[in-house]
Motif scaffolding. Sequence first.
Motif, short mmCIF file in Angstrom:
data_model
loop_
_atom_site.label_atom_id
_atom_site.label_comp_id
_atom_site.label_asym_id
_atom_site.label_seq_id
_atom_site.Cartn_x
_atom_site.Cartn_y
_atom_site.Cartn_z
N HIS B 49 34.07 -47.90 27.26
CA HIS B 49 34.63 -49.10 26.63
C HIS B 49 34.16 -49.17 25.18
O HIS B 49 32.98 -48.98 24.90
N VAL B 50 35.10 -49.44 24.28
CA VAL B 50 34.76 -49.76 22.90
C VAL B 50 35.27 -51.19 22.67
O VAL B 50 36.48 -51.43 22.78
N ASP B 51 34.34 -52.09 22.46
CA ASP B 51 34.67 -53.52 22.38
C ASP B 51 35.52 -53.95 23.58
O ASP B 51 36.51 -54.68 23.44
N GLY B 52 35.16 -53.46 24.75
CA GLY B 52 35.82 -53.87 25.99
C GLY B 52 37.09 -53.13 26.33
O GLY B 52 37.61 -53.26 27.43
N GLU B 53 37.61 -52.35 25.38
CA GLU B 53 38.85 -51.59 25.64
C GLU B 53 38.49 -50.20 26.16
O GLU B 53 37.54 -49.57 25.66
N ALA B 54 39.27 -49.71 27.13
CA ALA B 54 39.05 -48.35 27.63
C ALA B 54 39.52 -47.34 26.58
O ALA B 54 40.66 -47.41 26.12
N VAL B 55 38.62 -46.42 26.19
CA VAL B 55 39.04 -45.34 25.29
C VAL B 55 38.57 -44.01 25.88
O VAL B 55 37.61 -43.96 26.65
N ARG B 56 39.30 -42.97 25.52
CA ARG B 56 38.93 -41.62 26.00
C ARG B 56 38.04 -41.00 24.93
O ARG B 56 38.51 -40.58 23.88
N SER B 57 36.75 -40.96 25.25
CA SER B 57 35.76 -40.68 24.21
C SER B 57 35.77 -39.24 23.74
O SER B 57 35.21 -38.93 22.69
N CYS B 58 36.44 -38.33 24.46
CA CYS B 58 36.47 -36.93 24.01
C CYS B 58 37.32 -36.78 22.77
O CYS B 58 37.24 -35.78 22.07
N SER B 59 38.19 -37.75 22.51
CA SER B 59 39.10 -37.65 21.38
C SER B 59 38.94 -38.86 20.44
O SER B 59 39.87 -39.24 19.74
N TYR B 60 37.75 -39.45 20.45
CA TYR B 60 37.48 -40.66 19.67
C TYR B 60 36.32 -40.35 18.72
O TYR B 60 35.18 -40.19 19.16
N PRO B 61 36.60 -40.23 17.43
CA PRO B 61 35.54 -39.85 16.48
C PRO B 61 34.41 -40.87 16.49
O PRO B 61 34.66 -42.08 16.50
N VAL B 62 33.19 -40.38 16.46
CA VAL B 62 32.04 -41.28 16.54
C VAL B 62 32.04 -42.28 15.39
O VAL B 62 31.60 -43.42 15.55
N SER B 63 32.58 -41.88 14.25
CA SER B 63 32.57 -42.79 13.09
C SER B 63 33.37 -44.06 13.37
O SER B 63 33.05 -45.13 12.85
N ASP B 64 34.40 -43.94 14.24
CA ASP B 64 35.19 -45.12 14.59
C ASP B 64 34.42 -46.10 15.47
O ASP B 64 34.82 -47.25 15.62
N ALA B 65 33.34 -45.61 16.07
CA ALA B 65 32.56 -46.47 16.97
C ALA B 65 31.50 -47.28 16.23
O ALA B 65 30.90 -48.19 16.80
N VAL B 66 31.29 -46.95 14.96
CA VAL B 66 30.30 -47.70 14.18
C VAL B 66 30.79 -49.13 14.02
O VAL B 66 31.96 -49.37 13.73
N GLY B 67 29.90 -50.09 14.28
CA GLY B 67 30.28 -51.50 14.15
C GLY B 67 30.95 -52.05 15.39
O GLY B 67 31.41 -53.19 15.39
#
Lengths: 755, 152
Positions: B49-67
């Motif tokens: 979960h990123v801010d409660g939304e399901a995301v597929r972390s294998c294709s989610y750049p870590v920089s987008d997770a900042v904040g």
Amino acid sequence: MGKFSLSRRKFLVAGALVGGGIAVGYGFLRKGEPDNGALTATTEEGEVALNAYVKVNKDGLITVAVPRSEMGQGVYTALAMLVAEEMDADFNDVIVEQAPVADIYANVTALQDALPFSDKHHEGEDTVGAWGMAKLAGFLGVQVTGGSTSVRDAWIPMRQAGAMAKAMLVHAAARTWDVSPEEITVNNGVITHAGSGQSGGFGDFVELAASEAVTLDPVLKNSRDFSLIGTAQPRLDIPSKVDGTAVFGVDVELEGMVHAAVKLSPVIGGTLTSHEAAAVKDMPGVLKVVPFESGVAVIADSFWRAKTAVEALPAVFEPGPAQEYSSGGIMTLLEDNLESDDARIYAEDGDAFGAIRKSQAPVKAIYKAPFLAHACMEPMNCTAKVTETGVEIWMPNQAPTLIKWFAEKIADVPAENVKVHTTLLGGGFGRRADIDLVVMAVTIAKEMKNRPVKLLWTRENDIQHDMYRPAAVSQFEAALGPDGKISGWANRIVSQSVSGSFTARLLPWATMDSPDNTTSEGAADIPYEFTSRLVDHVPVKLPIEVGFWRSVGHSYNGFFTESFMDEMAHTAKADPVEFRLAHLANHPDFANVLKQLAKVSNWTVPLGAGRARGVALHESFSSIVGQVVEITVTNDKEITVDRVYCLIDCGAVVNPDTVKAQMESGIIFGLTAALYGEIEIEDGAVINSNFPDYEMVRLANCPQIEVHLAPSGRMLGGVGEPGTPPIAPALTNAIFAATGERIRELPITKSGFIG
Amino acid sequence: MLRLDINSKIHEVDVEEDTPLLWVLRDTVGLKGTKFGCGIAACGACTVHVDGEAVRSCSYPVSDAVGTKVTTIEGIGGENLNPVQQAWILEQVPQCGYCQSGMIMAVSALLAENPDPSDEDIADSITNICRCGTYPRIKRAIKRAAALQEGN
């Protein structure tokens, strides 16, 4: 002689102090020397290993060592239940651990099932061939999880281990209380002497149980006295699989560990000719570039950095002989071999071709099945640490003995300095019985001595470098007699030999050219009573690696034979269930499965327009499974698989919920293959690469599945694989019933149907 | 250095900005419950979960997770299991178990947004792959989790 399988059993129990704890081991008495339990090395303070399968601590916690791999089939729980049943333990006091690699855990049943010919062992007889394989298994000590054998192989020894442990505890209690052991009862983990009113737990007596040697020959319970076996027990491995704590091979974390990613020859069997290590040596985290025969690895401080670098690494490969082969050409080659005069006969009874020649209207059909990948959810991996003197392996695998042998060979270290840890497996399906990953991992880790190297394949590596289910072609010719029953049945199968391919990987210097029972299993041994039959197989050699894929030869022969039986039923203008029953007069166990299946599936009640049912009945791994599929088909050939009814007779049931789960699993695995499964080869390279082009059944198109258990008390059967073979023919027989179109090639997309 | 909030703990990580969140979770932070299955967001084994939304972390750049607030399988239960995890045990869902972290994360995100999903809602939103074929039990467990959640 198998350690537990034959009558001259003798157990020696001897106490020993190990690592501060107390250990007692037993084993088969060989050459007059006690074979102390394999568990003594893992015994902790205050814990006693009563034998090679059971440890008990002073709090009464029972640890069962499971010598098979948990890959989702529920083996940890089922085998622990066998021990707990005979101990009369409280199953809540039982935990499991993975047993080490040791001769005592050899899988005798797997080798017996691998007999290269169909002897009566498969019908439950104590044959010379089975005895020979038991002897070989005992000698080789091969620990393997496969062939749906785990419960069948453990049925006697692990119950004996439980009975032995209980007897030791009872004797210790009897000595403590100064009463006769015969007067003591055990119930739900409580040892009681009613006469003196004394009672205690297992933990109270475990030290004394270990204190002296006794010789025992345990008597096992009669099945009617079982209180645990046959009851649904929650799986012991499930809690760790819902909170993220379960440790699979990819999750192994070790001090100083580094990560390896690989680029492999695109053409199967190709070799690396050159690479430019300099191009990536300054990329972040890169530690080393390691070339090997079939590819090149980058070792880095994280997997992502290793993968990024290896993808950027220029490499040139020599394709080798597979380059000459593409899927279309391979199928043509297999079909051409239907005319071969070099077939091996696996079943012959009467003059089948004579009967077919006499017929006015013989029926002939050719069926085809493609190469398939396993696509385990956990991508292939192996962690290896090589030192100057030894090698240690952490790996999700189905054959730790083979892993140990090959780690030793590649690391070139003494056998006693090789250690293998089997983790949980994120799927196996036969793929993890192979040795390619351990060979590759140790080869790479040798170049980074004293540090654990975790080799992880990408999904693309996995799909393109599998040990595939072989493509196969099958030709049938048959005739009906005046009684409407099959008078002659001739079936020729053409495919590569899985056992031959596997053996060539194990022993490249040996040429295995012997009969392979897996090529014709599910075709040569079908129960139908034909007046005459001939089933033979033409082995074809190709430079494509093939391996054990859930249900092996049954996976295609089940589709072939049960489709063609359906064709013959329609030729005879008979109901498919009635037609089969007419050929099962002397096989009441098969007939019973089919009759019960027809009843639970409402076989005779018509479905609405655009809907239809298909049926299939197939025995594999000694279990009889019948399935009825209900589908809806649109005019655009779009298919919805609405419902599957499944009925299994596996002899006796250990954990009913696990048997149901394995039927559901086998059905969905086979349905994926029937609807979508095809590995396509072009100029020796697999062109599928990941899930979008190797599609899977998902939740949205998963049918309702209703499983019925019908254990009849016949010989024990497996459950991991037998759910898979009937689903494809039941589906395509339903498509025929709905549309009149006979599907003779999988997947069904080949015929324009969309699942 | 990137600053990440994972399961309500702050982690400073020194990785390339385009590194997928999956590998930062697994290899840098050491949270191994999130799994690698395909690397191209096709199977869902890596769902977090990123801010409660399901995301597929294998294709989610870590920089987008900042904040953002990242939650993994290790972070959804706390002391007691989440209703989805409880339902997974009650319905005896997992077989090999490898895909189940991602399944549980996808389902818990669905139920947070839609506490009483229809069969169609479930089929549309739970597209993760389970090679063992636990889908029939997953369907039952989702209904059971919805009921447990309602009870809470």
